[in-house]
Structures are given as C-alpha cells and as structure tokens.
Design a protein around this motif. Structure first.
Motif, short mmCIF file in Angstrom:
data_model
loop_
_atom_site.label_atom_id
_atom_site.label_comp_id
_atom_site.label_asym_id
_atom_site.label_seq_id
_atom_site.Cartn_x
_atom_site.Cartn_y
_atom_site.Cartn_z
N ARG A 5 11.54 1.34 -4.50
CA ARG A 5 10.35 2.73 -4.69
C ARG A 5 10.76 4.08 -4.02
O ARG A 5 10.54 4.81 -5.02
N ALA A 6 10.89 4.35 -2.67
CA ALA A 6 11.20 5.31 -2.67
C ALA A 6 12.25 6.25 -3.17
O ALA A 6 12.45 7.60 -3.38
N ARG A 7 13.15 5.40 -3.35
CA ARG A 7 14.23 6.22 -4.15
C ARG A 7 13.76 6.31 -6.05
O ARG A 7 14.19 7.48 -6.59
N ALA A 42 13.79 -3.17 2.20
CA ALA A 42 14.40 -2.93 0.68
C ALA A 42 13.86 -3.18 -0.54
O ALA A 42 13.68 -2.06 -1.91
N ALA A 43 12.35 -3.81 -0.38
CA ALA A 43 11.18 -2.90 -1.57
C ALA A 43 10.92 -1.77 -1.42
O ALA A 43 11.22 -0.58 -2.27
N PRO A 47 0.76 -1.07 0.10
CA PRO A 47 -0.33 -0.20 -0.25
C PRO A 47 1.09 1.48 -0.38
O PRO A 47 0.21 1.72 -0.49
N LYS A 48 2.29 1.06 0.59
CA LYS A 48 2.93 2.21 0.18
C LYS A 48 3.65 2.57 -0.52
O LYS A 48 3.21 3.65 -1.21
N LEU A 71 0.62 9.60 -4.62
CA LEU A 71 1.08 11.06 -4.80
C LEU A 71 1.95 11.46 -6.17
O LEU A 71 1.80 12.40 -5.98
N PHE A 72 2.61 10.56 -6.24
CA PHE A 72 3.59 11.55 -7.48
C PHE A 72 2.53 12.38 -8.38
O PHE A 72 3.05 12.88 -8.72
#
Length: 188
Positions: free
Chosen positions: A177-179, A172-173, A137-138, A145-146
């Motif tokens: 995605r955050a990067r 790690a996942a 979900p994150k 949101l992007f």
C-alpha cells in the motif's frame, strides 16, 4: 428501541458480513438508532464498542449520507476509540468520507464535511500512522491522507516521510500500500 435494547442486540453481531449487514440495514431503516449506535461505539472500553463500530462501518458503506447529522460527534470523538477491532472500522469510515468528498459525482458529503471535520480526520489518520496500530487502519489512513493531501499541501510531505521511515519495519501488506501511495504522491 432503547439504547439498552440496541446494546443487547449487538451481542448477536459477529464478524460475518451477514450479521453486520443485517444490523446496518436495521439502523438505516430506523434512523433514530444511529445516534444510539454511535453512542455505544463511543463507549470505548466496552466490549460492545467494536460491534457497534462494525455495524456503523457497514451502515456508512451502504449509505454514507446517514452519518451526516453525526459528523460533529463522530469526528470529535473518533480519536478516543482504541480497541483494535473498533479502530479498523473508524479508519475505514474516514476513508469512506474522504472518498465521497473527493468523488467526481456530486453528493451531500461534499457540502456537509467541514474544514474542522477534515482536520480532525487528518489528525486521527496521522495518529494511526505513527502509533502502534495494525496494518488495516494504517492502510485506510494512507488512502484517506492521500485524498485530503490534495487540499492540504503539508500532508504529502509528512505522509511520505512516515511511509519511507516505516517502510522497512512493516509487513508486506503495508509495503504494498505504501508503494502505491508514494507513487501516487509523486505523480500529484
């Protein structure tokens, strides 16, 4: 098919793509079932809620326009869904909506998705980002949101702050995605 009959049918739904797709097609081919499926999904403390959410997600993946008459109900109530296995499909549906809305190809979501709908989606996605939710979900929320941040200038600073603050605590996942999202925000 009554709501109770659909509820009983959902007991046959499992994690297999085959079952979820079968029931998604059943609902798409019988549009009168969509409101009943959404109703069951919103019985948020019931064991059938996640199953209904899985089918609803597959329906939206196959035909996103099917949700249009139910956008008000979906966006007004999606924050109530709390069972982990139902939250993931709700977040995914938000991502489908944002992706369709910002698509270069004209589609009906672009006219149906209102400011209110988008604001509710932003709110629930930020909730998923800051609450103790699983990675999926994150991840879907980051992407949503992007996309919505293209229109709402306050979203990128908030999203960047959350991603950077949570980065070291996450899997790690999440970090991958955050990067990716942080890189896209810097380009934007």
């Amino acid at each position: 098919m009554t709501t109770q009959e659909l509820y009983n049918e959902l007991s046959h739904v499992n994690h297999s793509r085959e079952k979820r797709l079968y029931y998604a097609n059943l609902v798409i081919n019988n549009p009168g079932l969509i409101s009943k499926l959404l109703e069951i999904m919103l019985w948020v403390d019931d064991k059938a809620s996640p199953r209904a959410a899985w089918v609803f997600e597959f329906m939206c993946k196959k035909n996103i326009d099917a949700i249009i008459p139910y956008l008000d109900t979906f966006t007004e109530n999606m924050h109530k869904v709390h069972i982990d296995s139902a939250v993931r499909p709700v977040a995914k549906i938000c991502e489908f909506l944002a992706t369709a809305y910002y698509s270069k190809t004209e589609n009906d979501i672009q006219t149906a998705l209102t400011e209110t709908h988008k604001e509710r989606i932003i709110e629930v996605c930020f909730d998923y980002m800051i609450n103790d939710e699983k990675v999926a979900p994150k991840a879907y929320s980051m992407s949503t949101l992007f996309l919505l941040g293209k229109e709402y200038d306050w979203v990128y600073p908030e999203l960047s702050r959350i991603l950077e603050d949570d980065f070291h605590k996450q899997s790690a996942a999440f970090k991958a995605r955050a990067r990716h999202i942080l890189k896209k925000i810097k380009k934007a």
